[in-house]
Design a protein around this motif. Structure first.
Motif, PDB file in Angstrom:
ATOM      1  N   LYS A 490       1.946   1.527  -6.379  1.00 43.01           N
ATOM      2  CA  LYS A 490       0.975   1.419  -7.459  1.00 43.01           C
ATOM      3  C   LYS A 490       1.522   2.069  -8.712  1.00 43.01           C
ATOM      4  CE  LYS A 490      -4.025   1.777  -8.235  1.00 43.01           C
ATOM      5  NZ  LYS A 490      -5.320   2.207  -7.630  1.00 43.01           N
ATOM      6  N   ASN A 525      -4.769   8.364  -5.555  1.00 39.21           N
ATOM      7  CA  ASN A 525      -5.802   7.319  -5.633  1.00 39.21           C
ATOM      8  C   ASN A 525      -7.204   7.926  -5.575  1.00 39.21           C
ATOM      9  OD1 ASN A 525      -4.474   4.765  -5.907  1.00 39.21           O
ATOM     10  ND2 ASN A 525      -3.730   4.970  -3.794  1.00 39.21           N
ATOM     11  N   GLU A 771     -13.671  -4.979   0.793  1.00 40.60           N
ATOM     12  CA  GLU A 771     -12.821  -4.021   0.092  1.00 40.60           C
ATOM     13  C   GLU A 771     -13.320  -2.621   0.436  1.00 40.60           C
ATOM     14  OE1 GLU A 771     -12.679  -5.056  -4.031  1.00 40.60           O
ATOM     15  OE2 GLU A 771     -11.563  -6.905  -3.647  1.00 40.60           O
ATOM     16  N   THR A 777      -5.468  -2.605  -4.242  1.00 35.33           N
ATOM     17  CA  THR A 777      -5.595  -3.784  -5.089  1.00 35.33           C
ATOM     18  C   THR A 777      -5.901  -5.002  -4.211  1.00 35.33           C
ATOM     19  OG1 THR A 777      -3.239  -4.327  -4.914  1.00 35.33           O
ATOM     20  CG2 THR A 777      -3.908  -2.821  -6.687  1.00 35.33           C
ATOM     21  N   HIS A 778      -6.159  -6.137  -4.869  1.00 34.56           N
ATOM     22  CA  HIS A 778      -6.453  -7.364  -4.128  1.00 34.56           C
ATOM     23  C   HIS A 778      -5.280  -7.759  -3.241  1.00 34.56           C
ATOM     24  CE1 HIS A 778      -6.985 -11.699  -3.453  1.00 34.56           C
ATOM     25  NE2 HIS A 778      -8.296 -11.422  -3.485  1.00 34.56           N
ATOM     26  N   SER A 779      -4.077  -7.608  -3.766  1.00 27.00           N
ATOM     27  CA  SER A 779      -2.893  -7.976  -2.987  1.00 27.00           C
ATOM     28  C   SER A 779      -2.712  -7.052  -1.787  1.00 27.00           C
ATOM     29  CB  SER A 779      -1.647  -7.939  -3.865  1.00 27.00           C
ATOM     30  OG  SER A 779      -1.442  -6.637  -4.396  1.00 27.00           O
ATOM     31  N   ASP A 780      -3.153  -5.776  -1.927  1.00 25.93           N
ATOM     32  CA  ASP A 780      -3.064  -4.844  -0.800  1.00 25.93           C
ATOM     33  C   ASP A 780      -4.004  -5.291   0.318  1.00 25.93           C
ATOM     34  OD1 ASP A 780      -1.314  -3.297  -2.296  1.00 25.93           O
ATOM     35  OD2 ASP A 780      -2.925  -2.011  -3.092  1.00 25.93           O
ATOM     36  N   TYR A 781      -5.210  -5.725  -0.066  1.00 24.81           N
ATOM     37  CA  TYR A 781      -6.147  -6.223   0.951  1.00 24.81           C
ATOM     38  C   TYR A 781      -5.623  -7.514   1.587  1.00 24.81           C
ATOM     39  CZ  TYR A 781      -9.716  -2.831  -0.457  1.00 24.81           C
ATOM     40  OH  TYR A 781     -10.401  -1.677  -0.704  1.00 24.81           O
TER      41      TYR A 781
END
Length: 912
Positions: A490, A525, A771, A777-781
Motif C-alpha cells: 500500500k 492501516n 469488505e 483495497t478492492h484488489s486486496d479483497y
C-alpha cells in the motif's frame, strides 16, 4: 493682632473678597495679606499632620494585618523543632531509600566545629553584640523599627533591606530560611525570632548564632561556619587563645564573609585584605564606643600586625565524590522540589518564574545550597534490595560489542581515544501507585554518567503500538481482538511501510496476531483508520504522560515509533502500566517526601490518576498482549522465567537499523521496562546487532527473576482478572473476524464459513461483510476471494519491497517481488519520514533541556546532562572517564532514508 486674626477668620468663613476686607481693616493692606497667608498655611499644616497620621495609621494597620496573614499561613514550629534546628541541626541533607533506609549523607560544602558555652569567652560575646546587635540583651527578638521599615519598603516598592536585623533574626535566617529578603520571608523571620526569644535564653541564642554564622574560608580553602572553626582555620588557635585584634577580625566576618575572608579558594592569603582589616577596625571602634574596651586597648589592637598571624596554606584530602545514578537523581529532583517550595513561599507563580531562566536558576541554586548546608531529609521510593540486585544484574550482563574510536574532543581541544559500551536503562514501577521501585541508569557510572532510565529520549519503536494504536481502536469499538487487518502492499502518498526485512505478508491478519508478531503495515492501516475517525489520540497520550506535537500525529510513521523527540524509559514504563491498572495511569515518582531541618514536611507526593482506557479495553489488551509473550515477538521468554507467566503481558520495540531496543513487560503488580542502545557520542551512529532484541529479553528475564527472588509479592501473580460486563465474548471466523454468512462481492454471492475463533470486543459480534477488514483495497479483497475459491495466486505469499517509490512508469505492484522461502516475523520495520527541519528544531530544545539539567545537578562535570538522543553537542565520558563533547543518536529515526539514490522517498525500516 487679635483683632486682625478675628477679621481674617471672618474673611475665611465669608464670601468677601480679600481686597474689600483689607480696605476695611485697621491694619495696613500688606500686614493684612501676610496674616492671611500665615494663617492659611498654618491651617493647611495642621490638616497635613492629621492626614499624615491617618495615612500612617492605615499603613501600619494594613501592614500589620498583612503580616499577621502571612504568619497565620506559616506552620508553627514547636519548641522541640526550634531547639533541634538552632542547636542540633545537621549541616547537609540526608538521602534515604524507601522505608527510611539511609542511602547517604550529602557531603557538606561547609566545615563546622561547634563550640560549647564554656569555650565562648566574654570578649567574643562583647565583640559580636557591640558589632551586630548592641541592644541584644534588651530587645525581645525584633526591633519595632524593623517592622515599620519592612512595611514601608513593601508598600512603596523600595525593597526590603536586611540592615537592623537582630542577632536572633540573623540566626533564624541562617538556620531556617534562605538568604533572599522578600517581604514574606522577612515577616516569617520576625515571627520565628520572637518565638525563639520566648523559649530560649540570650546565652542559648548567642551560642547558636556563633556556631551557625559563616566566617568565609580557612587556610585549606574550605568554607567554614562557626566561630570555633574560624579560630582554628584562620589563626590555628582555640577561642580562649584569641587576642583582641583576632577576636575583632573574626567577629566582623559574618557581615560579608566572602569579601572579608583573608583566604581564597586555594587557601592562600589574598593579595588585598584591606576590606577585612577595615572591618576589624570598625568592630574595635564599636567595642570602644560601647565601653567594652579602653582607648589604649582600642589603639593597640588597631596597630597589631594581624596579617602575620594568618596560617600558611594547607592542603586537605577532598571528600570522596558521591555521584551515582541514584544520588544525582535524588539531588536534582530534590533541588527542583525545594525551589518550587521557595517560590511558593514568596507568593509567586511557579510557572511564571520558570519562564525567567535566570530567576528560576537562582531559586535552584538556593535550593542546592540548602541541601548542601542544611539538614533536609529526602525520602525516596527506591527499595534498596531491589535496586542493589538490579545494578548487579545489569553490570554483569553481556549486552553487545564495545565500539572504540579516536575522536576530537572540542571541550579539551585534543584527540582522545573513546570506547562506547552498549548501554541499558531499566525502570520498575508499581502499577497501582506509580512508585518507581528500582531502576538501572546505565551499565557503568564511571564510564557514562548519563541516566538512561530518566534522561535519555529515544525512539520507542513498536512499543508505542499498544497505547497509540490498538488500545484506542478497542476503546472506540473500531476493532475486536480478531478483526482482520490488511497486510498488502500500500502506498500512503509515497510512504510505503513494510514489515520485517522490507517484506509484505500479502494477507489479512487478526488484530491479536498482528500485535503479537508486531507486523507494521496492519498497525499503520489501523492508525490511519483512527485518524480518519476523528479520535482525540493526543488527549489519551497526554494522560499517558506522552506529550507529542500535533504535527507528529499527522505522520503515519508515528504508529511505528517515528517520534520527533522519543520517550524516556520511565515514560514508556508509566504509559504501559495502565493496562494492569484498569486503564488508569498514576504519575510516576521516586521522591515520596522531603522534610525540613525542623522536621516539618515541605514536600509530600500527591498521587494523580489519569483515566485513559475503560476496564473493558484494559482486559482485552491484557489478553492480546499476553500473546506477545506466549507466541509473539517476546516468546523467547518462555522457559526463562522463574515465576508463573500466565498473567505476563508485554511489547517489544526496535527502531530502524537496531538503533534502539525495547521491552515493556507487566504483571498485575509491576511493570518493568528495559531499553538498550549506544549513546553515540561524537556523532557516531553505532547500531546494535540483529540479535539485540533477544539479548534485551534475556536481560529483562534476569532482572525480573532477581526481583521476584527478592520480593514475589509485588508481582501480584495471584490476582485474577475477571472479564468486565462491558466485554463481549463471541465466536467469529478466523479468516474474517466476522460472523459466518453470505456476502456479495462484485455481484457474486459468497458463503463465508470455516474455522472459528473466540473474539473479545466492546461491541457485539460484527455481521458478515464483503469488505470485512481494515486497510484493504478492492484488489486486496479480490485476491482474497479468488484464493478462497481455490485459485492459485499470491495471497499469503511473502513479497519483498524493492525500496523504490512509485513513478509514472511503475505501478505499486511493480515495486514488490516474491520472496525466496518464508519470512521471519519477529521483527518490524517502520516508515521513515523526510522532515529534516523538525529534527533540527527538536535538537535545539532538547539541548536546552540537557544543559538545564546539568546546571541544576550541582555535580560539575561528573553529573552529565541528559543524553537526548538527538544530534547535539553534549558532554560525555570516554572510557577513561574524561569529559568530551558528543553527538548522541537522533531519536527521529523516521527522518533518515536507507535509499541514498532516492533521498526524498519515505521508505520503511525495521521496528520491533
Amino acid at each position: 493682632m487679635k483683632n486682625l486674626k478675628n477679621k481674617i477668620y471672618d474673611f475665611l468663613t465669608s464670601g468677601s473678597k480679600v481686597s474689600d476686607l483689607a480696605e476695611k481693616s485697621d491694619e495696613s493692606p500688606f500686614t493684612f495679606y501676610c496674616g492671611v497667608i500665615y494663617l492659611t498655611l498654618h491651617r493647611i499644616f495642621h490638616y497635613a499632620i492629621v492626614i499624615a497620621a491617618f495615612v500612617l495609621f492605615l499603613l501600619v494597620g494594613f501592614g500589620g494585618g498583612y503580616a499577621l496573614g502571612i504568619v497565620r499561613q506559616q506552620s508553627v514550629p514547636t519548641v522541640s523543632e526550634l531547639n533541634q534546628q538552632i542547636n542540633h541541626s545537621q549541616n547537609s541533607a540526608t538521602l534515604y531509600y524507601a522505608n527510611n533506609v539511609k542511602l547517604t549523607k550529602v557531603n557538606s560544602d561547609v566545615k563546622i566545629d561547634k563550640a560549647s558555652d564554656s569555650e565562648i569567652t566574654p570578649l567574643v560575646k562583647k565583640a559580636v553584640t557591640a558589632t551586630e546587635d548592641e541592644n541584644f540583651y534588651t530587645h525581645h527578638g525584633v526591633l519595632p523599627k524593623s517592622l515599620v521599615r519592612a512595611v514601608i519598603s513593601e508598600l512603596t516598592g523600595i525593597g526590603v533591606q536586611t540592615g537592623g536585623s537582630t542577632l536572633t533574626q540573623q540566626l533564624v535566617k541562617m538556620q531556617f530560611l534562605t538568604s533572599q529578603t522578600t517581604w514574606r520571608r522577612k515577616v516569617t523571620e520576625m515571627f520565628y525570632a520572637h518565638k525563639i526569644e520566648q523559649n530560649f535564653s540570650k546565652e542559648d541564642i548567642l551560642r547558636a548564632y556563633l556556631n551557625a554564622a559563616p566566617y568565609g574560608k580557612n587556610n585549606s580553602g574550605e568554607n567554614i561556619n562557626g566561630i570555633k572553626t574560624a579560630a582554628q582555620g584562620i589563626f590555628g588557635k582555640s577561642i580562649s587563645q584569641l587576642n583582641l585584634a583576632q577576636v575583632a577580625f573574626i567577629a566582623g566576618l559574618p557581615q560579608s564573609p566572602s569579601i572579608y575572608t583573608p583566604y581564597n579558594s586555594k587557601g592562600e592569603v589574598k593579595k588585598d585584605i584591606s576590606l577585612g582589616m577595615r572591618r576589624k577596625d570598625i568592630v574595635l571602634f564599636r567595642m570602644y564606643r560601647n565601653g567594652d574596651i579602653t582607648k589604649k586597648q582600642y589603639n593597640d589592637a588597631k596597630k597589631y600586625d594581624l596579617k602575620a598571624d594568618f596560617l600558611e596554606p594547607k592542603k586537605v584530602t577532598p571528600p570522596k565524590k558521591q555521584n551515582s545514578y541514584l544520588y544525582n537523581l535524588l539531588m536534582n529532583k530534590g533541588s527542583e522540589l525545594i525551589a518550587t517550595k521557595l517560590i511558593e513561599q514568596d507568593g509567586l507563580d511557579v510557572k511564571e518564574i520558570k519562564k525567567d531562566t535566570n530567576r528560576y536558576n537562582q531559586y535552584l541554586s538556593n535550593a542546592s545550597d540548602l541541601l548542601h548546608q542544611k539538614g533536609y531529609k529526602i525520602h525516596s521510593t527506591i527499595r534498596k534490595p531491589l535496586y542493589t540486585r538490579m545494578q548487579r544484574v545489569v553490570k554483569q550482563a553481556t549486552l553487545g560489542q564495545d565500539k572504540t574510536s579516536r575522536d576530537f574532543d572540542q571541550a579539551t581541544n585534543r584527540w582522545v581515544n573513546t570506547t562506547e559500551h552498549v548501554e541499558n536503562g531499566s525502570v520498575v514501577i508499581d502499577n497501582t501507585t506509580g512508585k518507581i521501585l528500582a531502576f538501572s541508569g546505565g551499565v557503568d557510572f564511571k564510564n557514562s554518567q548519563v541516566n538512561h532510565a530518566f534522561d535519555t529520549y529515544r525512539s520507542p519503536g513498536s512499543s508505542i503500538k499498544p497505547y497509540l494504536v490498538y488500545g484506542p481502536a478497542i476503546e472506540h469499538g473500531i476493532i475486536s481482538s480478531k478483526t482482520a487487518l490488511a497486510d498488502f502492499p500500500k502506498n500512503f502518498g509515497n510512504y510505503i511501510p513494510t514489515d520485517y526485512n522490507s517484506t509484505i505478508e500479502n494477507r489479512f491478519f487478526p488484530a491479536q496476531e498482528a500485535l503479537a508478531k508486531s507486523y507494521n503495515l496492519p498497525a499503520v492501516n489501523l492508525y490511519s483508520k483512527l485518524l480518519h475517525s476523528n479520535i482525540n489520540l493526543r488527549s489519551d497520550m497526554k494522560k499517558l504522560g506522552l506529550d507529542l506535537s500535533k504535527s507528529e500525529y499527522k505522520n503515519l510513521g508515528l504508529a511505528l515509533g517515528g517520534t520527533d523527540y522519543g520517550f524516556s524509559v520511565a515514560d514508556n514504563a508509566s504509559a504501559f502500566s495502565n493496562f494492569y491498572n484498569d486503564g488508569k495511569r498514576q504519575d510516576p515518582y521516586y521522591i515520596d517526601e522531603i522534610t525540613a531541618p525542623t522536621g516539618q514536611i515541605v514536600y509530600k507526593h500527591k498521587q494523580r490518576s489519569y483515566k485513559v482506557f475503560s476496564e473493558g479495553t484494559s482486559y482485552i489488551m491484557q489478553k492480546m498482549l499476553h500473546q506477545v509473550v506466549k507466541n509473539g515477538t517476546a516468546s523467547s521468554l518462555n522457559g526463562t522465567l522463574q515465576f508463573d507467566d500466565s498473567t505476563l503481558i508485554g511489547k517489544t520495540g526496535t527502531s530502524n537499523d537496531y538503533r534502539d531496543i525495547w521491552f515493556n513487560g507487566s504483571t498485575p503488580g509491576i511493570t518493568i521496562s528495559s531499553w538498550m542502545g549506544y549513546d553515540n557520542f561524537y556523532g557516531h551512529s553505532y547500531n546494535l546487532e540483529s540479535n539485540a532484541s533477544e539479548t534485551n529479553l534475556a536481560l529483562w528475564s534476569q532482572i525480573a527473576n532477581a526481583l521476584y527472588d527478592e520480593d514475589p509479592s509485588m508481582f501480584k501473580l495471584e490476582n485474577t482478572i475477571e472479564r468486565p460486563a462491558s466485554v463481549h465474548k463471541f465466536k467469529v471466523l478466523s479468516k474474517t473476524g466476522t460472523l459466518p454468512g453470505t456476502v456479495n462481492f462484485d455481484g457474486e454471492d459468497i458463503d463465508l464459513t470455516g474455522k472459528e475463533t473466540t473474539a473479545l470486543s466492546l461491541r457485539p459480534a460484527p455481521r458478515a461483510s464483503a469488505e470485512f477488514g481494515i486497510g484493504a483495497t478492492h484488489s486486496d479483497y479480490q485476491l482474497f476471494y479468488d484464493h478462497e475459491n481455490g485459485e492459485s495466486n499470491d495471497y499469503g505469499h511473502t513479497l519483498i519491497y524493492s525500496g523504490k517509490t512509485i513513478s509514472k512508469k511503475h505501478k505499486l505492484s511493480d515495486l514488490f517481488s516474491a520472496a525466496d522461502g518464508t519470512s521471519t516475523n519477529n521483527e518490524e520495520y517502520y516508515g521513515r519520514r523526510t522532515n529534516v527541519n523538525s529534527r533540527e528544531s527538536s535538537n535545539t530544545e532538547r539541548q536546552v533541556r540537557a544543559n538545564d539539567q546539568q546546571a541544576r545537578s550541582g555535580q560539575g562535570g561528573n553529573n552529565n546532562a541528559a543524553n537526548n538522543g538527538n544530534n547535539n553537542n553534549q558532554t560525555a565520558n570516554n572510557a577513561n572517564g574524561s569529559n568530551s563533547n558528543a553527538n548522541p543518536t537522533n531519536t527521529n529515526e523516521a527522518n533518515s532514508n536507507i535509499d541514498s539514490g532516492n533521498p526524498n522517498e519515505n521508505n520503511a525500516q525495521p521496528n520491533q
